[in-house]
Design an enzyme around this catalytic site. Structure first.
Site, short mmCIF file in Angstrom:
data_model
loop_
_atom_site.label_atom_id
_atom_site.label_comp_id
_atom_site.label_asym_id
_atom_site.label_seq_id
_atom_site.Cartn_x
_atom_site.Cartn_y
_atom_site.Cartn_z
N LYS A 21 0.74 -1.29 -0.06
CA LYS A 21 -0.16 0.10 -0.10
C LYS A 21 0.78 1.30 -0.10
O LYS A 21 0.70 2.21 -0.94
CB LYS A 21 -0.85 0.06 1.29
CG LYS A 21 -1.82 1.21 1.50
CD LYS A 21 -2.95 0.75 2.19
CE LYS A 21 -3.05 1.43 3.70
NZ LYS A 21 -3.01 2.78 3.89
N GLY A 93 -5.26 8.43 5.11
CA GLY A 93 -4.41 9.60 5.39
C GLY A 93 -3.24 9.56 4.67
O GLY A 93 -2.50 10.88 4.50
N ARG A 121 -8.61 13.06 11.97
CA ARG A 121 -7.03 12.84 12.10
C ARG A 121 -6.27 14.02 11.95
O ARG A 121 -6.31 14.91 11.28
CB ARG A 121 -6.48 11.80 11.13
CG ARG A 121 -7.37 10.54 11.41
CD ARG A 121 -6.98 9.39 10.49
NE ARG A 121 -5.47 8.98 10.77
CZ ARG A 121 -4.91 8.12 10.10
NH1 ARG A 121 -5.48 7.52 8.80
NH2 ARG A 121 -3.54 7.69 10.34
N ASP A 315 2.06 -0.61 11.84
CA ASP A 315 0.49 -1.02 11.41
C ASP A 315 0.43 -2.77 11.68
O ASP A 315 -0.77 -3.01 11.58
CB ASP A 315 0.61 -1.14 9.81
CG ASP A 315 0.60 0.32 9.33
OD1 ASP A 315 0.19 1.20 10.24
OD2 ASP A 315 0.99 0.42 8.36
N LYS A 342 -4.63 6.66 14.51
CA LYS A 342 -4.58 5.83 13.28
C LYS A 342 -5.97 6.02 12.87
O LYS A 342 -7.00 6.79 13.33
CB LYS A 342 -4.18 4.54 13.50
CG LYS A 342 -2.72 4.23 13.84
CD LYS A 342 -2.02 4.82 12.64
CE LYS A 342 -0.33 4.94 12.76
NZ LYS A 342 0.39 5.67 11.84
N ARG A 346 -6.35 2.79 18.11
CA ARG A 346 -6.36 1.53 18.04
C ARG A 346 -6.11 0.76 19.39
O ARG A 346 -6.28 -0.30 19.40
CB ARG A 346 -5.07 1.22 16.90
CG ARG A 346 -5.60 1.20 15.52
CD ARG A 346 -4.51 0.62 14.41
NE ARG A 346 -5.14 0.90 12.97
CZ ARG A 346 -4.37 0.99 11.99
NH1 ARG A 346 -3.18 0.82 12.09
NH2 ARG A 346 -4.97 1.03 11.11
N ARG A 388 -7.40 -2.55 9.77
CA ARG A 388 -6.45 -3.30 10.47
C ARG A 388 -7.11 -3.98 11.67
O ARG A 388 -6.64 -5.03 12.08
CB ARG A 388 -4.97 -2.87 10.61
CG ARG A 388 -4.48 -2.43 9.44
CD ARG A 388 -2.89 -2.26 9.57
NE ARG A 388 -2.45 -1.37 8.19
CZ ARG A 388 -2.21 -1.53 6.86
NH1 ARG A 388 -2.31 -3.01 6.97
NH2 ARG A 388 -1.91 -1.03 6.25
C1 S3P Z 1 2.66 5.02 6.12
C2 S3P Z 1 3.14 5.49 7.29
C3 S3P Z 1 2.29 4.99 8.70
C4 S3P Z 1 1.40 3.95 8.58
C5 S3P Z 1 0.57 4.13 7.17
C6 S3P Z 1 1.16 4.14 6.25
C7 S3P Z 1 3.07 5.60 4.92
O1 S3P Z 1 2.03 6.24 9.21
O2 S3P Z 1 0.86 3.75 9.77
O3 S3P Z 1 -0.31 2.88 7.40
O4 S3P Z 1 2.69 5.03 3.97
O5 S3P Z 1 3.91 6.34 5.06
P1 S3P Z 1 2.75 7.59 9.91
O6 S3P Z 1 3.35 8.01 8.98
O7 S3P Z 1 1.47 8.26 10.60
O8 S3P Z 1 3.29 6.69 11.03
#
Ligand code: S3P
Length: 450
Positions: A21, A93, A121, A315, A342, A346, A388
């Site tokens: 992803k 996000g 968020r 994650d 998140k 969580r 998740r």
């Molecule tokens: C991600 C970074 C993480 C992760 C999210 C994907 C990314 O978030 O939890 O699922 O693709 O850069 P954070 O940057 O908020 O830690």
């Protein structure tokens, strides 16, 4: 949509998982900025990643999708055009934060909106440094939450010390840095996934890194168009790896999965919990290591997850909490306060669902203490609208007495549209031939110091 889960019989299976992803989002954005056509294979066609594809389309980039996991992106040498309407990031996000970085460098105004979950968020983490670079970004929601109104412009490179370890923040700044004058440097308090840096390098953008968590991008560069194959997502594989590890003599082989060292901390934890884990990197040609992971299960023992390990398996903490409930002794997760912001809180969601299934859990501000092994009971559990959480508790259901029903499970489409098909295989396993022995062993990761 509900998922109905019954106890798994013997797990002995070989699988692949859909595309990563994090890498899918980044590959689309960087290809869109490049100087020509890029074929992206192994793309994850999930709701979240499609938000990024549609956002880039609304910024004037032609993206074809002849097959669900194949994209042809026509880069326009960093030229983007003003969107006709608000860009809807849905629940993603990563789309919103990375796009904020990219749009900070554009001269036009744009507005990023999200669904109810994303609208809760925090966005101050990207707004503050991007404004330091010269952008004008206003969060319209309370306490710096979306929608975001972005008025970009001429950016200057900055040296930014991130107060929290976040790959999304680092990536937003590096993408903004591509449009900035001079160099943009980001210091991370502890290492986070490095896919943006790796992909920028793959697309021949000059960056620099020093060993101590500092990464720099030099401004005013155009990525060179190239084809790229996205490896499988180890965060999706994590659910099945834990299921196999927690079942004595359970056996799982995952092929063509991403093995970037900033993403594989889960494997070290499973080893520490007693499972047999092996990995073999088979391909590093495209800079993102990719290969196979093999796990053999055992009665797991509890462990401590804290410190620098946390950002590297952020994650995977929901599914590791489920592993903790199945393990003998206490499992402690600390320094994980980021879990509270998140897709849902969580920490609260895990504690609620584990208790509902009969486990003993103490909730702390920054983590959880789980007493195992819990005789898990089926029943109805909530997803809290978080993919998740939904998947972690579907796996808990494979180890519970009676039927487990995960409610509102449609959120799983955000990261793993085919999850229910694989779950079906775990509930009704047909033995599959496992052909290739995996070479290369790992040693258990030591518990991190605070
Ligand atoms: C991600 C970074 C993480 C992760 C999210 C994907 C990314 O978030 O939890 O699922 O693709 O850069 P954070 O940057 O908020 O830690």
């Amino acid at each position: 949509m509900e998922l109905r889960i019954k106890r798994a019989s013997r797990i002995d299976i070989e699988i692949t998982v859909p595309g990563d992803k994090s890498i899918s989002h980044r590959a689309v954005m960087i290809a869109a900025l490049s100087n020509g056509e890029c074929m992206l294979r192994g793309f994850l066609p999930s709701d979240d990643c499609m938000r990024t594809v549609n956002a880039m389309r609304s910024l004037g980039i032609k993206i074809q999708q002849p097959e669900p996991d194949l994209l042809i992106v026509n880069g326009k040498r960093r030229v983007l055009t003003p969107p006709k309407k608000d860009i809807d990031c849905g629940n993603s996000g990563t789309t919103m934060r990375l796009l904020a970085g990219l749009l900070a460098g554009q001269t036009f105004e744009s507005r990023l909106v999200g669904d109810a979950g994303l609208s809760r968020r925090p966005m101050d983490r990207v707004i503050a440094p991007l404004c330091q670079m010269g952008a004008d970004i206003v969060a319209e929601g309370p306490e710096q939450t979306p929608p975001l109104r972005i008025h970009g412009g001429s950016l200057r490179g900055i040296h930014y010390r991130m107060p929290i370890a976040s790959a999304q923040v680092k990536s937003a700044l590096l993408l903004a840095g591509l449009f900035a004058k001079g160099k943009t440097t980001v210091d991370e308090p502890s290492a986070t996934r490095n896919h943006t840096e790796v992909l920028l390098n793959y697309f021949l953008v000059r960056t620099a890194k020093d060993g101590d968590g500092t990464v720099t991008v030099f401004g005013d560069q155009v990525p060179e168009s190239r084809d790229f194959t996205i490896p499988g997502d180890i965060s999706s594989a994590a659910f099945w790896l834990v299921a196999a590890a927690a079942q004595p003599r359970g056996h799982l082989l995952v092929r063509h999965v991403g093995l970037n060292a900033t993403r594989t901390a889960l494997l070290g934890v499973l080893l520490r919990m007693g499972a047999q884990v092996r990995e073999a990197i088979e391909d590093v040609d495209q800079l993102e290591p990719c290969g196979v992971v093999e796990v053999t299960g055992i009665p797991l023992k509890g462990t401590v997850i804290q410190g620098k390990e946390v950002p590297q398996l952020i994650d995977e903490l929901p599914i590791l909490a489920v592993a903790g409930a199945l393990a003998h002794g206490k499992t402690t997760i600390r320094h994980a306060q980021e879990l509270r912001v998140k897709e849902t809180d969580r920490i609260a969601a895990i504690a609620h669902n584990l208790r509902a299934m009969g486990a003993q859990v103490a909730e702390m501000t920054d983590g959880l203490e789980i007493q195992g092994p819990a005789p898990l009971q089926g029943g109805r559990v909530a997803s809290f609208g978080d993919h998740r959480i939904a998947m972690a508790f579907a796996i808990a259901g494979l180890f519970a007495d009676g039927e487990t029903i995960v409610q509102d499970a449609e959120c799983i489409r955000e990261s793993y549209p085919e999850f229910d098909t694989v779950l079906e295989q775990f509930m009704n396993p047909r033995r599959m031939q496992i052909s290739t022995p995996v070479i290369g062993s790992l040693t258990p990761a030591p518990i991190e110091e605070e």
